[in-house]
Design a protein around this motif. Structure first.
Motif, mmCIF file in Angstrom:
data_model
loop_
_atom_site.group_PDB
_atom_site.id
_atom_site.type_symbol
_atom_site.label_atom_id
_atom_site.label_comp_id
_atom_site.label_asym_id
_atom_site.label_seq_id
_atom_site.Cartn_x
_atom_site.Cartn_y
_atom_site.Cartn_z
ATOM 1 N N UNK A 83 -11.059 -73.295 -71.532
ATOM 2 C CA UNK A 83 -9.721 -73.650 -71.056
ATOM 3 C C UNK A 83 -9.208 -72.666 -70.014
ATOM 4 N N UNK A 84 -9.648 -71.415 -70.102
ATOM 5 C CA UNK A 84 -9.170 -70.402 -69.166
ATOM 6 C C UNK A 84 -10.144 -70.179 -68.020
ATOM 7 N N UNK A 127 -13.107 -68.526 -67.878
ATOM 8 C CA UNK A 127 -13.743 -67.218 -67.693
ATOM 9 C C UNK A 127 -14.661 -66.871 -68.849
ATOM 10 N N UNK A 132 -16.867 -59.503 -69.785
ATOM 11 C CA UNK A 132 -17.498 -58.451 -68.993
ATOM 12 C C UNK A 132 -18.732 -57.883 -69.694
ATOM 13 N N UNK A 166 -12.868 -61.551 -76.889
ATOM 14 C CA UNK A 166 -11.820 -60.520 -76.917
ATOM 15 C C UNK A 166 -10.404 -61.072 -76.916
ATOM 16 N N UNK A 218 -0.814 -65.136 -68.071
ATOM 17 C CA UNK A 218 -1.711 -63.992 -68.124
ATOM 18 C C UNK A 218 -2.536 -63.891 -66.842
ATOM 19 N N UNK A 267 -5.560 -63.252 -66.135
ATOM 20 C CA UNK A 267 -6.902 -63.830 -66.045
ATOM 21 C C UNK A 267 -6.885 -65.333 -65.895
ATOM 22 N N UNK A 268 -5.781 -65.959 -66.250
ATOM 23 C CA UNK A 268 -5.821 -67.421 -66.347
ATOM 24 C C UNK A 268 -4.556 -68.062 -65.790
ATOM 25 N N UNK A 308 -1.495 -67.683 -80.488
ATOM 26 C CA UNK A 308 -2.185 -68.603 -79.582
ATOM 27 C C UNK A 308 -1.963 -70.035 -80.060
ATOM 28 N N UNK A 359 -4.900 -54.113 -75.026
ATOM 29 C CA UNK A 359 -5.463 -55.009 -76.037
ATOM 30 C C UNK A 359 -6.094 -54.191 -77.146
ATOM 31 N N UNK A 414 -12.219 -61.445 -64.901
ATOM 32 C CA UNK A 414 -12.627 -60.930 -66.211
ATOM 33 C C UNK A 414 -14.067 -60.422 -66.203
ATOM 34 N N UNK A 422 -11.421 -56.168 -71.157
ATOM 35 C CA UNK A 422 -11.010 -56.719 -69.857
ATOM 36 C C UNK A 422 -9.538 -56.466 -69.542
ATOM 37 N N UNK A 468 -4.892 -77.868 -70.999
ATOM 38 C CA UNK A 468 -3.848 -76.902 -71.362
ATOM 39 C C UNK A 468 -2.462 -77.493 -71.164
ATOM 40 N N UNK A 490 -4.196 -74.498 -75.987
ATOM 41 C CA UNK A 490 -5.062 -73.521 -75.302
ATOM 42 C C UNK A 490 -4.250 -72.508 -74.497
ATOM 43 N N UNK A 491 -3.245 -71.966 -75.124
ATOM 44 C CA UNK A 491 -2.302 -71.127 -74.402
ATOM 45 C C UNK A 491 -1.846 -69.965 -75.280
ATOM 46 N N UNK A 492 -1.863 -68.743 -74.761
ATOM 47 C CA UNK A 492 -1.279 -67.632 -75.516
ATOM 48 C C UNK A 492 0.235 -67.808 -75.629
#
Lengths: 156, 308
Positions: free
Chosen positions: A103-104, A106, A109, A130, B30, B32-33, B64, B110, B159, B167, B258, B293-295
């Protein structure tokens, strides 16, 4: 006949032994965390997933550790793979494993490490999930059999 | 009927600025996304020629929404802290048109059962434009109409290139993103109503031996703001974003679509003739079915703008 039965029993025993070794090794780093939760739960819980590969050439059973289902952090996924046609343990696979958050869009690492054991058992370590959310572990098989499979995890 | 008397205009400008402030928080997520942004806090009021500003934001990710919309609280030890400092500016290039630039600097902390990590860096730089075809308040029946556009450049670190396992120094999406939008707004006395629609498009990314494409993202944002006698403003906005399933290697990935609902309360306080202090609270309501699918973010921010 007797020799054949003995061979099958030996192969099954070896497979179980490797699987147990894989799980014990995978559980070892988690001892400081919560040994009772992880070690006690796995034998009774059985595999987290039982699935066929995309082209139905392989049958997979997947176990995750130190927690099953996995939580946020590094996990080890042990795969018990059999040939879908013969039911025999599938050795000789070259396995590529990529954690991916679909969904994101990615990955991570950290590159996974794959260790092939005998008896169709493969241990994928450094599976780095993570973030909370839906993660896939995308598996690519080559070598003895060419196929793909995807494990889906929901990380709280 | 709305009329642009000088007193009314003065109050309305404050309200417009308040709305400009609350919009960007809805468009970002966020590092990254995130979706792309055609809205920045650097929006010029009709009489302004340029501005610069700085805003500081902090948000906690406390849980989440899973692929089926169920809210899953994060273990307490795994709470994530996201910090952001945005330097932005805007310049009027025509009577109705303006350009804006936003440079974000991001940090994250994190933690998981294997350890904790703190890192950050420069994020994805955004350039946006706004063209006002018709200004709010000129007619009781015809609202103000503006076209929005934006490009977000992949100047942040994706990421997969992060140096740490968690990350935390991942500060970008890794691809060029584009936005198009339309904003409608109308003034009713001291009240301003804003309705904005946005479409975000993200380029295909080639990473880890595969091509990954996020689906187009649609966002509807509704905002209501009120301006007080002293020029201070208070605004409330709600944004709803939705995007389809992502694709990997050209194959649609099931349960990867999402949705997000974000509520923002914001305020503006005039410090001096050309200085404004702004603050906001943002919140993803932790109710199932409002997102997938979302924080879940809960955050606050504050900033200052100098205009000319």
């Amino acid at each position: 006949m007797t020799r054949a039965i003995r061979w099958v029993a030996t192969a099954a025993g070896l497979r179980s032994l490797w699987l147990a070794c894989g799980l014990v090794l995978a559980l070892a780093p988690a001892c400081g965390d919560s040994p009772s939760a992880s070690a006690a739960a796995l034998p009774d819980a059985g595999p987290e997933f039982t699935l066929e590969s995309d082209d139905k050439l392989l049958q997979l059973q997947a176990y995750s550790a130190p927690f099953q289902p996995p939580t946020r952090g590094l996990s080890t996924v042990t795969l018990d793979i059999t040939n879908a046609k013969t039911g025999a343990p599938q050795d000789g696979l070259v396995l590529d494993a990529v954690p991916w958050m679909p969904a994101h869009g990615h990955g991570t690492s950290v590159t996974t490490a794959v260790e092939a054991k005998a008896g169709g058992v493969y241990v994928v370590s450094r599976v780095n999930m993570f973030m909370g959310g839906k993660w896939d572990l995308r598996l690519g098989f080559s070598g003895a059999v060419t196929d793909r499979a995807t494990l889906h995890f929901s990380i709280p | 009927m709305p009329r642009c008397t000088s007193r009314f205009l003065e109050l309305a400008l404050g309200t417009l600025l308040a709305c400009a402030w609350l919009q960007p928080t809805a468009a970002r997520a966020q590092a990254c996304c995130a979706g792309a942004a055609a809205l920045t806090p650097g929006r010029l009021a009709p009489h302004e020629k340029a501005l610069v500003g700085l805003q500081l934001k902090a948000a906690l990710v406390l849980g989440t929404f899973d692929a089926r919309g169920r809210y899953v609280p994060a273990p307490v030890r795994d709470a994530e802290l996201d910090l952001e400092q945005d330097l932005f500016g805007a310049l009027r290039v025509t009577k109705r048109g303006q350009l804006a630039l936003l440079v974000p600097v991001l940090q994250a902390r994190r933690h998981d059962r294997n350890g904790s990590e703190f890192g950050g860096g420069v994020g994805d730089i955004n350039v946006s434009a706004r063209y006002d075809f018709y200004t709010a308040g000129r007619s009781m029946y015809l609202p103000g109409i503006a076209a929005l556009g934006g490009v977000t450049l992949p100047t942040g670190r994706p990421v997969e290139s992060a140096s740490g396992r968690l990350a935390t120094d991942a500060t970008g999406v890794g691809v060029v993103q584009g936005n198009l939008g339309v904003a409608l707004e109308q003034l009713y006395g001291r009240w301003l109503i804003d309705l904005t629609g946005l479409l975000a498009l993200r380029a295909t990314r080639h990473v880890l031996g595969q091509s990954a494409t996020l689906a187009p993202q649609w966002t509807v944002l509704a905002a209501l703001a009120y301006t007080f006698d002293n020029g201070a403003s208070l605004g409330l906005s709600a944004a709803y974003s939705v995007e389809g399933d992502a694709a990997l290697g050209g194959v649609s990935q099931s349960e990867s679509s999402r949705r997000r609902t974000l509520v923002t309360l914001s305020g503006l306080w005039p410090l001096a003739d050309h200085w404004h202090l702004q603050a906001h609270l943002l919140w993803d309501p932790p109710l199932s079915a409002l997102a997938t699918n979302q924080p879940q973010n809960t955050g606050l921010g504050a900033g200052v703008i100098r205009s000319w």
